[in-house]
Design an enzyme around this catalytic site. Structure first.
Site, PDB file in Angstrom:
ATOM      1  N   ARG A 118       0.838  -1.196   0.000  1.00 30.64           N
ATOM      2  CA  ARG A 118       0.000   0.000   0.000  1.00 30.64           C
ATOM      3  C   ARG A 118       0.876   1.250   0.000  1.00 30.64           C
ATOM      4  NH1 ARG A 118      -2.265  -0.038   6.270  1.00 30.64           N
ATOM      5  NH2 ARG A 118      -0.225  -0.094   7.282  1.00 30.64           N
ATOM      6  N   TYR A 169       9.665   8.581  16.330  1.00 37.05           N
ATOM      7  CA  TYR A 169       9.694   8.517  14.868  1.00 37.05           C
ATOM      8  C   TYR A 169      10.830   9.351  14.297  1.00 37.05           C
ATOM      9  CZ  TYR A 169       8.113   8.945  10.011  1.00 37.05           C
ATOM     10  OH  TYR A 169       8.036   8.941   8.640  1.00 37.05           O
TER      11      TYR A 169
END
Length: 230
Positions: A14, A143
């Protein structure tokens, strides 16, 4: 008749990974990397000449088994990743470990295992990083730290492997219209407006430009930002 060059794209089920696989397919045989075998089979049905390559990149034994038949690799695109937001005060040790395990350790280990195949082809490694790998912001600790580390990995890999004929590109897209982005915006409590973000196809075009560069050129770092919309 010589076979088309071989590309392996992780995170290909995806988002940006799928878009990169589509972009490479006209000129490459593409291995579609990911954990969801059913989703990869759907992508393979859409992309002529592609093959599902299901594996959990964080499982060392499975990873070693998956690469056994790859003796020559022209392009390796690291698109798989996770994103956990959180301030230094809020983020748990598990948040930090998960981001580094997927965004750094898995990238380094897959690359390490495939170095003989990449050297044989004088191949190209592309790491899909992030704007967060250039500029950290409050609340994005785990992150952003993992993406800064991923950038350092590409710089080390380039210094070590460019003499062996391997090109290494770090791609830093701004915020992109993906399922991951939808989850991040929801976590931030904002309204999701797709038009504010880059399209995955736009990022894939940049990856294709790096991979397609003439042999005398080495695109080392690409920064892509969404254009403001009125």
């Amino acid at each position: 008749m010589a076979q088309e060059p071989l590309a392996l794209v992780t995170g290909a089920s995806r988002g940006i990974g799928a878009a990169v696989a589509h972009a490479l397919a006209p000129t490459h045989r593409v291995l579609l990397g990911g954990r969801d075998g059913d989703a990869l089979a759907e992508r393979a049905a859409e992309i002529p000449g592609s093959t599902p390559w299901p594996v959990d990149l964080t499982e060392p034994d499975a990873l070693r088994a998956a690469i056994q038949d790859i003796d020559r690799l022209d392009v390796l695109v690291h698109s798989a990743g996770v994103a956990t937001l959180g301030s230094v005060e809020q983020a748990s040790p598990a948040d930090w470990r998960r981001n580094f395990e997927v965004n750094v350790v898995a990238v380094a280990e897959l690359t390490r295992l495939l170095l003989p195949a990449l050297r044989a082809a004088k191949g190209h490694v592309v790491v899909l990083n992030s704007g967060a790998g250039l500029n950290a912001r409050a609340g994005w600790g785990p992150y952003a730290a993992s993406k800064f580390a991923a950038r350092a990995f590409t710089e080390v890999l380039r210094a070590e492997e460019e003499p062996n004929g391997i090109r290494v590109t770090s791609v830093h897209p701004g915020r992109t219209d993906t399922e991951m982005q939808q989850a991040l915006v929801a976590e931030e409590g904002g309204e999701y407006v797709p038009e504010r973000f880059l399209r995955p196809d736009s990022v894939a075009t940049a990856v294709l430009a790096a991979v397609s560069a003439t042999p005398d050129a080495h695109l080392t770092d690409l920064v892509i930002r969404p254009r403001p919309t009125r």
